[in-house]
Every structure is written in C-alpha cells, then in structure tokens.
Design an enzyme around this catalytic site. Structure first.
Site, PDB file in Angstrom:
ATOM      1  N   GLU A  26       4.907   6.813  -9.482  1.00 52.06           N
ATOM      2  CA  GLU A  26       6.332   7.066  -9.067  1.00 52.06           C
ATOM      3  C   GLU A  26       7.156   7.199 -10.178  1.00 52.06           C
ATOM      4  OE1 GLU A  26       7.577   3.903  -6.484  1.00 52.06           O
ATOM      5  OE2 GLU A  26       9.346   4.956  -5.836  1.00 52.06           O
TER       6      GLU A  26
ATOM      7  N   LYS B 228      10.238  10.986  -0.931  1.00 53.63           N
ATOM      8  CA  LYS B 228      10.025   9.710  -0.216  1.00 53.63           C
ATOM      9  C   LYS B 228      10.861   9.259   0.808  1.00 53.63           C
ATOM     10  CE  LYS B 228       9.730   4.645  -2.197  1.00 53.63           C
ATOM     11  NZ  LYS B 228       9.715   3.946  -3.210  1.00 53.63           N
TER      12      LYS B 228
ATOM     13  N   CYS C  37       4.991   4.805  -2.616  1.00 52.27           N
ATOM     14  CA  CYS C  37       5.201   2.982  -2.764  1.00 52.27           C
ATOM     15  C   CYS C  37       5.541   2.773  -1.343  1.00 52.27           C
ATOM     16  CB  CYS C  37       6.296   2.941  -3.664  1.00 52.27           C
ATOM     17  SG  CYS C  37       6.441   1.029  -4.166  1.00 52.27           S
TER      18      CYS C  37
END
Lengths: 280, 280
Positions: free
Chosen positions: B50, B121, B154
């Site tokens: 990330e 995300k 994540c």
C-alpha cells in the site's frame, strides 16, 4: 447478570468429549457428569458438541430416526432441559431433532426456566445431506440474562454470512456445537482451519464465540478436537483444546466489553465501517 | 498462460520492504530493483505494498498532495506502468491517486500492454479518514492472461464482504497491497490477525490471495510485515514473511486448480452451499 462479578460477566464452558454412536443413555450420562463438573467449576453457560446425545456417523435413516426425537419433548431434549433447570445454568447442545416428518441436525438452548429455543443447521456437511433436512429456522438470536445468544453448527462456520447475520440480529455470543473433521490438505500439525475461521469471525464481528467440538473416531471418521473459546477481538480466551482427548474449556466472558472492542479506534468500528453500498 | 508450466500456472511475488515517507524517487528506485529481482526469479505477477511510492504516515493534506498524482499519468503511476511493460509482467501496487480534486488511497494494475485498471480503497483505516476520500470504484475484477484479478487494500481485508464480492465477480486471485499495523491487544508473538483473516477469506472463497505488506517504523507508526501468499484452500504457499525485515515472497499458483478446491467433497462447494435465502 448471574454472578457477583458484575453484569454480563460470567463463565462459559465448552465440553469436548467422544459421544458413542447409538448409545443415547450412555452419552446422556456422560453429558450429565461433565456438565455438572463444569457447573461446579463456575460455568453459567455450557456448550456441548454437535449431535452429542446420538453420535454422528449414521448408516441409515432408520438408525437416525431411532436416535432422533422432538425438541423439547423427546428423551434427549427433555434430559438436557431438566439438567439446565436443575443446575440453574444455560445449556446449548447439538441434537437430532425429529419434526415435520424429517430429521434436522439441530441444537437447543435451555436455561434455568426451561427450554428457550432451537436452531436447525443451515449448511449440511458431506453425507449429512443424505440424512438430514436443511435448517428452516433461519439464524435465531435469543435474548437471555447471559446476553444475546446465537447458535451455529460446524460447517455453518465456513460461511462468513452466518456470523454477520447473527451479529446484525444482535448476537453477543455465538455457541457452536460442532463435529469438526479433518479438512482436505490440512497439515495436522498446524492450526485447524476451523480455528482460523472462527477467530476471523469473532474478530470481524466483535463477537464471543464458544466452539465445543468432539474427539474420537467413529466408524472410521476421525474428529479433530481443538475446541475454542474466543473473545470479541478474535483471540482465544481458552483453548484450542486437545486434538484427540476429552477436555472441558472454561473462560470468563464480559458481554459489556463487546462494544468497546468493536470500536477499534477513534475512527473505526467493525460494523459501522461496512460499505454496504458496494457489497453484493 | 504465460509460462511453459501450463495454462494458469505462474509465479506470483509479494515485495515486502520499507518505503521512506516523502521520498518518491528513492522509493521508485527501490521498487525497480526489487521488481526486477522478482522478475529474474520468474515472477509473472508482482504485488507491492500500500502507498509504496509515497510512504504512509502523512502530516498534512499538502504533504500528501505533493506525493499524489493522477493514475496512470502521474509520475509514480507512469513509472510503475513502464516497469511492467519493460519486464513483460503484471504489477499491482498501492499508490496515492489524485482525482476529482481529492486524493484516494488507491492501487493500480499494469501489464505487459500498459495500464489495465485501478482500485480505490473502500475501507479507510484510522487517520486515513482525515486525508483520503473513500473508494468510489467498487470492487473491480480485471480479466487478464494470468486470470481474473481483484484488488483489496489493508483494512478492506477486515470485511468478509470484500472477498465475497470479488469472488462473486469472478476473481481468482486477489492482490492485497497493505500496510498492516499492530492490532489492539495483539500478542506480537502470535500469528497476526491480518494473516488469520486472509487465510479464512482464501479458504471460504476458494481464492488465491497475495498480500504484500511493508515493514519499518514511520513517524512512530510500526508496521508488522508478515506478507503472505495463500492458496485457495487457505494454506500459505509462501510466508508469512519476516516481521521487520524486507523480504520478497515467491510462490507458484495454479488458477486451474481453484474449482477443484472449491468443490470440497462430493456434496459440498464453498459457494454453492451458501444459504442466500437466510442471510441478510
């Protein structure tokens, strides 16, 4: 709310043992001994394995029918309800339930006041599909003095939706009567995938999860033990239990802690953060 | 479909390293070195952490804005796309994407033919909520010669719906650029909850999952490493990687094996067995 340790704080026990196929009386006697011992150790909620009174590996519909009964009127169910009432505890057990001319791989919840409610396994595993009807009671959550109790059985735990649905219905602790078997390609020396799946479910949902597995080998089918009691952060409070020997796990839970755990930090909450606008 | 090992069989690499906050040129140089090494080791698909080109712990919107850029036209994105094209590989990397007057914690997928697509995300973690806009591209799945590739970043992995949605859209391998941080109450000597969650997701969905985490401490924030490449049965093919040192994981995947794994036995399939009539 049942102890002097404060509201929502109490001990839960998972009784791992080896039921004997077909020996209803013997299994109920074993259950009574082990549940009494768990009660003596302070447990207010006791969880027993899937199909604990009957055993698991059936050879015919007739064999199963002879071991199944209505809930809560049948022999095994009435015995379990009476035991909970006598000890003044809550009890969750797997049970073969005869109803609607079919047999369900079911569970019951009993308390000090008697029978509370049932559950019928939604996701049937392997040859269970040949003997049992799929569950038709949804995923009920029972509001008790010990908190809101949900039930799932074995392969139900393979589906994240099981725990999501229970959590959305308010569940605070999910009791899992189970008969876990080895998974294909599982290295027997590593953590059981069953343990991994339930840790993830407890963490993702902020739920207590109490899994009572069986041990032993029945008609060639081995079971893997490793019963487990998980906190709402996903870490074990007790267990995993032994892989092949009987063992009773006991852990204290604190239902009041759940909301604090779900709020992971100032910006994140495991439920509120869901992007329901995206999922399908 | 890119090697002589048969259709759908190829090597995937997860590059775990420690990006330096603000050092775009230095990070891109490190990335180039490590991606070239992974390619030399036979990797056809390489996953980076990330926000690998920029670092993670931003102090102001201005600092982030200076490190972000459009995808695929910006400096970092163009560099990554050119690298994939030069080496003839597929590459997934986290990236700070400037778009719509906002900045997204994003990812890009590039291949031998250039830029393929992006992802933003969905579930923002902690102080990311102060700097980034929440993702607005849903959960795209890209059909490539290496199979159908999904992307999650994540904290997306904390939500079982992420992998369910990707699997339902046909994903066969999910690439996870991540910057995992210690979870509250995690015992640092036990398996990271991040690893547990992704094992469960791979197993429950029958998906390959390739997680590339970072290491190091940035402005006081530690990261936990433990990058992981999982097979569709949930077991690690490589990793977990070191907890604090850079490490590149490489594993061979076999996209053609997925359907066999999803069909657990003669009676059970991890997707077909879902009880969508019950879940809510």
């Amino acid at each position: 709310m049942t102890s002097d340790r404060g509201p929502g704080r109490y001990k839960v026990a998972c009784v791992q043992f080896a039921p004997v196929i077909g020996d209803l009386d013997g299994n109920l006697a074993t259950i009574a001994t082990k549940v009494r011992a768990a009660h003596a150790a302070g447990a207010s909620l006791v969880v027993l394995p899937e199909l604990a009174p009957s055993g698991y590996v059936f050879e015919s519909d007739e064999e199963l029918a002879a071991l199944a009964g209505p809930v809560p009127e049948g022999k095994a169910a009435a015995f379990l309800v009476a035991l909970a009432m006598e000890l003044g505890i809550h009890l969750v057990s797997g049970i073969a339930e005869a109803a609607n001319g079919r047999v369900y791989n079911a569970a019951l919840l009993a308390g000090p006041g008697g029978f509370i409610g049932g559950y019928r396994k939604l996701h049937l595993w392997d040859r269970e599909t040949l003997f049992f009807a799929p569950g038709d009671l949804g995923l009920p959550v029972y509001d008790t003095p010990l908190g809101k109790i949900g039930i799932a059985v074995c392969y139900d735990g393979w589906f994240p939706e099981t725990f999501r649905t229970l959590a959305d219905a308010g569940a605070e602790i999910v009791c899992v009567p189970t008969n876990w078997v080895p998974m294909p390609s599982q290295d027997p020396d590593t953590e059981a995938m069953a343990n991994t799946l339930h840790k993830a479910a407890a963490h993702s949902n902020g739920l207590y999860i109490a899994c009572a597995d069986r041990v032993g080998v029945e008609r060639g089918q081995p079971f893997i033990g490793q019963s487990l009691i998980l906190g709402p952060n996903g870490w074990p409070l007790a267990g995993p239990a032994h892989r092949s020997e009987p063992e009773t796990l006991i852990a204290e839970v604190d239902i009041g802690a759940i909301e604090r755990v779900r709020q992971i930090n100032a910006h994140n909450h495991v439920h509120a953060d869901r992007r329901r606008d995206v999922y399908r």
